[in-house]
Write a protein that holds these residues in place. Structure first.
Motif, PDB file in Angstrom:
ATOM      1  N   ASP A 169      74.967 -25.654 119.017  1.00 55.21           N
ATOM      2  CA  ASP A 169      76.521 -24.537 118.429  1.00 55.21           C
ATOM      3  C   ASP A 169      76.316 -23.003 118.588  1.00 55.21           C
ATOM      4  O   ASP A 169      78.070 -22.892 119.088  1.00 55.21           O
ATOM      5  N   ALA A 216      79.673 -22.226 120.126  1.00 60.22           N
ATOM      6  CA  ALA A 216      81.003 -20.956 119.879  1.00 60.22           C
ATOM      7  C   ALA A 216      81.115 -19.888 120.348  1.00 60.22           C
ATOM      8  O   ALA A 216      82.396 -19.302 120.698  1.00 60.22           O
ATOM      9  N   GLU A 218      84.005 -20.686 122.798  1.00 64.01           N
ATOM     10  CA  GLU A 218      85.855 -20.688 122.071  1.00 64.01           C
ATOM     11  C   GLU A 218      85.557 -19.927 121.901  1.00 64.01           C
ATOM     12  O   GLU A 218      86.736 -19.060 121.961  1.00 64.01           O
ATOM     13  N   ALA A 257      86.501 -15.590 115.692  1.00 63.71           N
ATOM     14  CA  ALA A 257      85.185 -16.318 116.187  1.00 63.71           C
ATOM     15  C   ALA A 257      84.291 -15.667 116.873  1.00 63.71           C
ATOM     16  O   ALA A 257      83.017 -16.530 116.551  1.00 63.71           O
ATOM     17  N   ALA A 265      81.634 -16.022 114.130  1.00 63.13           N
ATOM     18  CA  ALA A 265      81.118 -17.083 113.317  1.00 63.13           C
ATOM     19  C   ALA A 265      79.978 -16.968 114.603  1.00 63.13           C
ATOM     20  O   ALA A 265      78.988 -17.674 113.811  1.00 63.13           O
ATOM     21  N   VAL A 266      80.322 -16.450 115.895  1.00 60.49           N
ATOM     22  CA  VAL A 266      79.058 -16.331 116.769  1.00 60.49           C
ATOM     23  C   VAL A 266      77.943 -15.843 116.003  1.00 60.49           C
ATOM     24  O   VAL A 266      76.250 -16.500 116.281  1.00 60.49           O
ATOM     25  N   LEU A 309      75.244 -17.759 113.304  1.00 59.50           N
ATOM     26  CA  LEU A 309      75.043 -19.201 114.377  1.00 59.50           C
ATOM     27  C   LEU A 309      73.715 -18.050 113.933  1.00 59.50           C
ATOM     28  O   LEU A 309      72.659 -18.519 114.300  1.00 59.50           O
TER      29      LEU A 309
END
Length: 506
Positions: A436, A440, A443, A456, A459-460, A463
């Protein structure tokens, strides 16, 4: 091959190193070396010695950049936007191809001229290096000359190509820098206002004003560089006037120094506890959770940094102004799904860090206390960075405390996140390999610079934090020392610039 210093400089270096050992002063050249008198030279006390013989393909490149001896095709503004350097302009020809106009009238320090062909050769040497420079982690890049134009092609669409080419690890050097065995020497091969002329291993270096510089000539006759890993010695060099510009003055030394000599620089740098997720006790997410819950960030900021730092809520701190606003509800939900802390009575862990940043051993002491308070049994291993980095990267420690710049290379955090947390990342101390996280990162890397890329990126971060691969501790405000006689030293949050042609001493 690195040139051997002249006997006069070797003798001076020996005397100065002895003075550091005896009384805490920083080395500084006593022989002006042909660029003017000693009073016209700038004395630098650097935090760390070279790790890779000043190879520009390593982190040593940032020393070359800070000394204004090696230059890149692109530079960055304060917001991370791309500006002309050795390239005067550029355009994206298609999804994979960029064309850069190479600056006319630039001479390398060895007297040869900058061409698009040599710029391509420098980039090719970096792209083919093993390991590649960190800025090229996960990037396929080729470079070739088309007349006076440099053509850069990537294997996948990469909107960050201009920013990547601003990395000091992609500096353009003369053909004479590149040996057949793959080694690269910056001595006498850069393009900057100062020419690196002599290197004395881990003791220091000498740079002279380059009279044929393409831009404004340097104000100072030269630079005399000393490596002073001991923080007390660096502070003493500033206090006694033996150095003009001093990197990373320890917070604990500030009460002994004239406040007028101290300049606080906000840094995109995070002190982080990396946990080995692949083997050992921290391969268990619940044990990682126990370590996370044991840490008191406020205590670290107050007791070690005397309030001159910010508690970390994530990997990206206040020097990246958009980060905090993008930690949204989805991020909070993900963090809420982390496992409950395990009972860790008697769990043995190894904790490593390094001495070059004076506060880190103190951080290690407090973390050991906090981890042992919840049941861990901690064994510390503290060395100079050059002697511990390889073990840390090999996963030899269960936990490692690192002071890490988060936008060091491209002005964009994605390169740092890939390097530290991708399965194939070259600086993956946490040994994290998560599908995941990799997805990410892919992306985020594909998006153009702007709000979507920022979202984005966060988001990393979510995670990585959700995996408890790291425990962010605090965001540094590095303290730079400048003597009364120095003018226009640079205070760069990205740690790329320390002096330039305008810096002088009087």
């Amino acid at each position: 091959m690195i040139r051997t210093p002249r006997p006069s400089h070797l003798a001076a270096a020996a005397v100065l190193l002895a003075s550091v050992t005896a009384c805490g002063g920083a080395p500084g050249a006593q022989d002006a070396g042909g660029g003017g008198g000693a009073d016209d030279r700038i004395r630098l006390a650097m935090l760390q010695p070279p790790r890779s013989g000043l190879s520009p393909l390593s982190d040593d490149a940032f020393k070359l950049s800070r000394w204004s001896t090696a230059e890149t095709l692109v530079t960055l503004d304060d917001e991370g936007g791309a500006l002309p350097g050795l390239a005067t302009s550029w355009e994206q020809a298609d999804d994979l191809t960029w064309r850069f106009a190479v600056r006319d009238g630039v001479s390398f320090h060895d007297g040869t001229e900058l061409t698009a062909e040599q710029a391509a050769a420098s980039l090719t040497a970096a792209a083919e290096a093993s390991p590649p420079p960190r800025i090229l982690d996960g990037v396929t890049l080729t470079a070739e000359a088309d007349g006076d134009t440099l053509v850069v092609t990537t294997g996948e669409p990469d909107p960050l190509v201009p920013q990547r080419l601003s990395s000091p690890q992609l500096a353009v050097l003369a053909a004479s820098a590149y040996a057949p065995d793959g080694t690269v020497s910056p001595v006498g091969t850069g393009t900057g206002p100062y020419e690196l002329t002599e290197v004395a291993g881990t003791a220091g270096a000498t740079l002279e004003r380059f009279e044929d510089y393409w831009g404004e000539p340097a104000q100072a006759a030269g630079l005399d560089v000393s490596y002073v890993p001991d923080g007390t010695a660096r502070a003493a060099a500033l206090r006694t006037g033996e150095a003009d510009v001093v990197e990373a003055v320890p917070v604990g030394q500030l009460t002994q120094i004239d406040p007028a000599l101290i300049h606080e620089v906000p840094m995109p740098r995070t002190n982080t506890l990396y946990l080995n997720t692949s083997e050992g006790p921290f391969a268990d997410p619940a044990v990682r959770a126990a370590a996370r819950e044991a840490i008191d960030r406020a205590r670290l900021v107050a007791d070690v940094y005397e309030g001159r730092a910010d508690e970390a809520e994530g990997l990206l701190g206040p020097a990246i102004p958009w980060a905090a606003d993008l930690r949204d509800d989805a991020c909070a939900e993900l963090l809420g799904e982390r496992p409950e802390p395990a009972q860790v009575d008697g769990v043995e862990i190894s904790l490593g860090t390094f001495t070059d940043r004076a506060e880190l051993p103190e951080v290690a002491v407090l973390l050991e206390q906090e981890l042992e308070a919840v049941g861990f049994e901690v064994e510390q291993d503290v060395r100079e960075y050059q002697f511990i980095e390889a073990d840390a990267l090999d996963g030899a420690f269960d936990a490692f405390i690192l002071s890490r710049a988060t936008v060091l290379d491209s002005g964009d955090p994605v390169a740092y996140l890939y390097s530290d947390f991708a399965c194939e990342g070259s600086f993956n101390i946490a040994q994290l390999c998560d599908e995941d996280v990799d997805a990410a990162l892919e992306e985020a890397a594909a998006l153009p610079v702007g709000p979507e890329r920022q979202a984005a990126t966060m988001a990393v971060e979510a995670l990585v934090l959700g995996a408890d691969a790291v425990v962010p501790l605090l965001h540094e405000r590095v303290v730079q020392g400048e003597s009364e006689r120095v003018e226009d030293a640079l205070r760069d949050p990205r740690e790329r610039a320390l002096v330039d042609a305008s810096t002088s001493v009087g």
